[in-house]
Design a protein around this motif. Structure first.
Motif, short mmCIF file in Angstrom:
data_model
loop_
_atom_site.label_atom_id
_atom_site.label_comp_id
_atom_site.label_asym_id
_atom_site.label_seq_id
_atom_site.Cartn_x
_atom_site.Cartn_y
_atom_site.Cartn_z
N GLU A 119 0.82 -1.21 0.00
CA GLU A 119 0.00 0.00 0.00
C GLU A 119 0.86 1.26 0.00
O GLU A 119 0.47 2.28 -0.57
N THR A 120 2.02 1.18 0.64
CA THR A 120 2.91 2.35 0.65
C THR A 120 3.41 2.66 -0.75
O THR A 120 3.50 3.82 -1.16
N TRP A 121 3.73 1.63 -1.50
CA TRP A 121 4.23 1.85 -2.87
C TRP A 121 3.10 2.20 -3.82
O TRP A 121 3.30 2.90 -4.80
N GLY A 123 0.34 3.88 -3.04
CA GLY A 123 -0.30 5.14 -2.67
C GLY A 123 -0.02 6.29 -3.61
O GLY A 123 -0.94 7.00 -4.04
N PRO A 124 1.24 6.56 -3.98
CA PRO A 124 1.52 7.71 -4.85
C PRO A 124 1.14 7.51 -6.30
O PRO A 124 1.08 8.46 -7.06
N LEU A 125 0.87 6.27 -6.70
CA LEU A 125 0.54 6.03 -8.11
C LEU A 125 -0.86 6.56 -8.44
O LEU A 125 -1.76 6.49 -7.61
N PRO A 126 -1.04 7.05 -9.66
CA PRO A 126 -2.37 7.59 -10.03
C PRO A 126 -3.40 6.51 -10.21
O PRO A 126 -3.21 5.39 -10.40
#
Length: 126
Positions: A119-121, A123-126
């Motif tokens: 989820e951390t990785w 999260g920033p993805l669109p």
């Protein structure tokens, strides 16, 4: 036989009662604000920051260097919060995994710990 009591005036604790004086509202407010100084300064800082941000929005085009200088303290604060909160969450999950008595509690904790990096990785993805 009569009993006499001798009371010296210097040792007497009797005083005349004075009616309570009415303290003005602004003095009571000032006393309470000083008593809760940290809360007072925090609220005034938030109000001032919102007001200053609203004025800067209408100030026109601001140079990127000035924006970077203004954003720098906020960026440091967010990084410090992440440094405090993330280890707290991980340690709570590990403690819950070790203390969980039911067999499903350990499996659920391992699933949660495994899903955190994903989820951390993502999260920033669109």
């Amino acid at each position: 036989m009569s009993k006499l009591v001798e009371v010296r005036m210097e040792e007497c604790n009797l005083t005349t009662e004075k009616p309570p004086t009415k303290v003005p509202v602004w003095k009571r407010l000032g006393k309470n604000l000083r008593k809760n100084l940290l809360l007072t300064l925090t609220v005034f800082g938030v109000i001032f920051g919102a007001f200053a941000g609203g004025l800067l929005r209408y100030a026109g085009r601001i140079h990127p260097d000035i924006v970077m200088i203004i954003a720098f303290p906020g960026d440091i604060l967010m990084r410090m919060l992440k440094m405090l909160i993330l280890p707290l969450i991980v340690s709570s999950l590990i403690t819950g995994e070790k203390l969980g008595r039911p067999p499903w509690a350990q499996a659920r904790s391992l699933q949660t710990i495994g899903s955190m990096p994903r989820e951390t990785w993502q999260g920033p993805l669109p």
